[in-house]
Design an enzyme around this catalytic site. Structure first.
Site, PDB file in Angstrom:
ATOM      1  N   HIS A 136     -55.864 -24.873  59.480  1.00 18.37           N
ATOM      2  CA  HIS A 136     -54.688 -25.279  60.257  1.00 18.37           C
ATOM      3  C   HIS A 136     -55.051 -26.465  61.168  1.00 18.37           C
ATOM      4  O   HIS A 136     -54.333 -27.471  61.215  1.00 18.37           O
ATOM      5  CB  HIS A 136     -54.199 -24.071  61.070  1.00 18.37           C
ATOM      6  CG  HIS A 136     -53.045 -24.349  61.980  1.00 18.37           C
ATOM      7  ND1 HIS A 136     -51.743 -24.054  61.639  1.00 18.37           N
ATOM      8  CD2 HIS A 136     -53.006 -24.886  63.218  1.00 18.37           C
ATOM      9  CE1 HIS A 136     -50.950 -24.398  62.646  1.00 18.37           C
ATOM     10  NE2 HIS A 136     -51.685 -24.910  63.613  1.00 18.37           N
ATOM     11  N   GLU A 137     -56.182 -26.358  61.851  1.00 19.32           N
ATOM     12  CA  GLU A 137     -56.612 -27.449  62.751  1.00 19.32           C
ATOM     13  C   GLU A 137     -56.924 -28.720  61.969  1.00 19.32           C
ATOM     14  O   GLU A 137     -56.571 -29.825  62.397  1.00 19.32           O
ATOM     15  CB  GLU A 137     -57.850 -27.027  63.560  1.00 19.32           C
ATOM     16  CG  GLU A 137     -57.628 -25.867  64.511  1.00 19.32           C
ATOM     17  CD  GLU A 137     -56.524 -26.107  65.520  1.00 19.32           C
ATOM     18  OE1 GLU A 137     -56.337 -27.266  65.929  1.00 19.32           O
ATOM     19  OE2 GLU A 137     -55.832 -25.143  65.886  1.00 19.32           O
ATOM     20  N   HIS A 140     -53.795 -30.527  61.234  1.00 17.01           N
ATOM     21  CA  HIS A 140     -53.263 -31.304  62.359  1.00 17.01           C
ATOM     22  C   HIS A 140     -53.925 -32.682  62.397  1.00 17.01           C
ATOM     23  O   HIS A 140     -53.289 -33.682  62.716  1.00 17.01           O
ATOM     24  CB  HIS A 140     -53.535 -30.599  63.697  1.00 17.01           C
ATOM     25  CG  HIS A 140     -52.527 -29.540  64.055  1.00 17.01           C
ATOM     26  ND1 HIS A 140     -51.173 -29.742  63.996  1.00 17.01           N
ATOM     27  CD2 HIS A 140     -52.694 -28.265  64.506  1.00 17.01           C
ATOM     28  CE1 HIS A 140     -50.538 -28.632  64.383  1.00 17.01           C
ATOM     29  NE2 HIS A 140     -51.443 -27.719  64.696  1.00 17.01           N
ATOM     30  N   GLU A 201     -46.209 -27.599  63.446  1.00 16.91           N
ATOM     31  CA  GLU A 201     -46.834 -26.300  63.168  1.00 16.91           C
ATOM     32  C   GLU A 201     -46.575 -25.869  61.728  1.00 16.91           C
ATOM     33  O   GLU A 201     -47.472 -25.406  61.036  1.00 16.91           O
ATOM     34  CB  GLU A 201     -46.305 -25.228  64.132  1.00 16.91           C
ATOM     35  CG  GLU A 201     -46.860 -25.336  65.528  1.00 16.91           C
ATOM     36  CD  GLU A 201     -48.366 -25.470  65.558  1.00 16.91           C
ATOM     37  OE1 GLU A 201     -49.050 -24.547  65.079  1.00 16.91           O
ATOM     38  OE2 GLU A 201     -48.872 -26.492  66.012  1.00 16.91           O
ATOM     39  N   ASP A 205     -49.400 -25.335  58.912  1.00 18.83           N
ATOM     40  CA  ASP A 205     -49.522 -24.052  58.197  1.00 18.83           C
ATOM     41  C   ASP A 205     -49.454 -24.277  56.682  1.00 18.83           C
ATOM     42  O   ASP A 205     -50.263 -23.744  55.927  1.00 18.83           O
ATOM     43  CB  ASP A 205     -48.395 -23.095  58.599  1.00 18.83           C
ATOM     44  CG  ASP A 205     -48.593 -22.531  60.000  1.00 18.83           C
ATOM     45  OD1 ASP A 205     -49.716 -22.657  60.530  1.00 18.83           O
ATOM     46  OD2 ASP A 205     -47.630 -21.964  60.554  1.00 18.83           O
TER      47      ASP A 205
HETATM   48 ZN    ZN Z   1     -51.110 -25.811  65.364  1.00 14.45          ZN
END
Ligand code: ZN
Length: 486
Positions: A136-137, A140, A201, A205
């Site tokens: 997930h990071e 980003h 987000e 995901d």
């Molecule tokens: Zn996040």
């Protein structure tokens, strides 16, 4: 290897005091906040992101309880790299860092830097859950969410954006003041955290799960870990930090579950390294879970073969901590005979040998292992430490010169080098190594001062002097490059 750098950095400051030149920390002043202007309209370039990431990293080293453990550093970086190899749009190298902190949190910063809190190991039951947070990071970063957020902020509110960027630069001058300023200014946030948007987000995901699955992990790890976070929130009066930066509405959990269900179910083998890492963190770096580790080791003792091995490793570490070296050896020896190439075991066996003053055993084992695992940083750092413990300082220095050349950003190497140089009375080498330690923590002026001291101690025009002077120029250049953000 025991927790070297955290202990030794205090020793660094102590020995600096003994050398008669206490480090001088600049008092924070308002003047330090650069005016980076309301003029900008340009977007952040990758180079600017890299520079900001580097600046931020130096301030983290200066003030956060980073875990400088060679085994854990290797583990999280190998795991992270496995994910990065299966991610799209990777534009920068990635580096993963571990901070000793009991709250669930992870965040990505500019320049492909990803920070994980140690608590992630407390709450993840398996590697897929931990990897889901990392994926997930990583997403980003690859989707440039932070850069886009800052650009957006810059359009809407140039002053706040300037303030945020200024705070990062201020952190260089004074980490404490900078961090406080950053919390106050960045991106108009609640509680001082950067909050990604709901669409950020969802994207992190969705892309994160793709990466997770491609890298061979169980996509269910993602909704499973979100459920753990949601449960944390339910039973806690305080919202976990991670939920400020990565808001978790019910829809996010439901979406992740639905999406994971669309992937074909597959059995992911239990990761032995995850179990070792989990046990190591909870025994050595957990500041609140004394009771929990005993429960966990009991559970693992009755679990799968891999869990039983991890439990035995955990018991060895606990015995080492209690200074029961003979008992630790008794548990570890038979396991080590069966798994002679296991780095977790080699490392623990070295600790036992050193504590029992069996230096020759430790050194020859590490040398043999290095023939097999050429240049492995865990083995090299352990060997350098074993040389120092057995008072073979020139051997330690020789190894550490090579090591710090190859790993200039590892504080462990420089810390051991100050010790090896100091014991041999080589003051200039000691100052030069201290200079690298403080430079890695963003104290460029101090680093230049130390290198000047080193330069004055050696023969005029010597190779060493040219080397120190060249390094001074390099650091000045770096300092100047960073100041152009003003
Ligand atoms: Zn996040």
């Amino acid at each position: 290897m025991k927790n070297l750098a955290q202990k030794s950095l205090i020793a660094v400051l102590t020995s600096l005091l003994l050398l008669g030149n206490p480090p001088v920390f600049a008092a924070p002043t308002e003047d330090l906040l650069p005016d980076i202007g309301t003029t900008a309209g340009a977007t952040l370039s990758i180079n600017q992101e890299m520079a900001m990431g580097d600046l931020y990293l130096r301030s983290i080293r200066a003030q956060a309880p980073l875990i400088y453990d060679p085994l854990l550093t290797q583990y999280i970086n190998q795991l992270g790299q496995k994910l990065v190899n299966h991610a799209d749009s990777v534009k920068t190298p990635f580096h993963f860092y571990l901070i000793n902190n009991p709250s669930i949190n992870a965040y990505a910063f500019f320049g492909g830097n990803v920070v994980l809190h140690s608590a992630l190991f407390r709450y993840s039951h398996n590697e897929s859950e931990l990897a889901s947070v990392m994926a997930h990071e990583i997403s980003h970063v690859t989707q440039r969410h932070l850069a886009r957020l800052m650009e957006d902020q810059q359009r809407k509110s140039p002053l706040a954006w300037a303030g945020a960027l200024g705070s990062i630069l201020l952190m260089m001058a004074s980490p404490q003041a900078g961090m406080a300023a950053l919390s106050g200014t960045i991106a108009g946030v609640k509680q001082g955290f950067i909050s990604f948007t709901q669409s950020n987000e969802q994207e992190a995901d969705r892309i994160g799960m793709q990466t997770l699955s491609r890298a061979g992990f169980d996509p269910q790890g993602m909704p499973n870990f979100m459920q753990i976070m949601a449960d944390q929130y339910r039973y806690s009066s305080k919202l976990p930090e991670i939920l400020y930066t990565h808001p978790l509405p019910d829809s996010r959990l439901a979406d992740a579950r639905n999406r994971a269900n669309q992937y074909p179910a597959k059995a992911t083998p239990e990761s032995q390294d995850f179990l070792f890492a989990r046990v190591r963190i909870l025994t050595m770096f957990s500041n609140e879970q004394g009771l929990y580790i005993n429960q966990l080791l009991d559970k693992y003792s009755q679990g799968t073969a891999k869990e039983q091995l991890a439990a035995a490793y955990g018991h060895t570490i606990l015995l080492l901590q209690d200074k029961k070296y003979a008992e630790a050896r008794k548990i570890l020896s038979p396991l080590f005979e069966k798994h002679p190439d296991n780095l977790w075991f080699i490392d623990a066996m070295t600790d036992i040998d050193i504590e029992q003053k069996q230096y020759t055993n430790a050194i020859s084992r590490l040398q043999n292992a290095l023939n097999k695992f050429k240049n492995n940083p865990i083995l090299q750092i352990n060997l350098a430490n074993a040389y120092i413990q057995s008072k073979q300082y020139p051997q330690a220095s020789q190894l550490l010169f090579r090591y710090t050349f190859n790993h200039p950003e590892d504080l462990n190497g420089w810390t051991l080098l100050t010790e090896a140089a100091g014991k041999q009375g080589k003051r200039h080498e000691e100052w030069a190594a201290y200079a690298e330690i403080v430079a890695l923590q963003g104290e460029f002026d101090m680093a230049i001062d130390y290198l000047s001291k080193a330069s004055k101690l050696v023969k005029l025009g010597s190779y060493d002097q040219r080397r120190y002077d060249a390094r001074i120029d390099q650091l000045r250049q770096l300092q100047q490059n960073y100041s152009q953000y003003k």
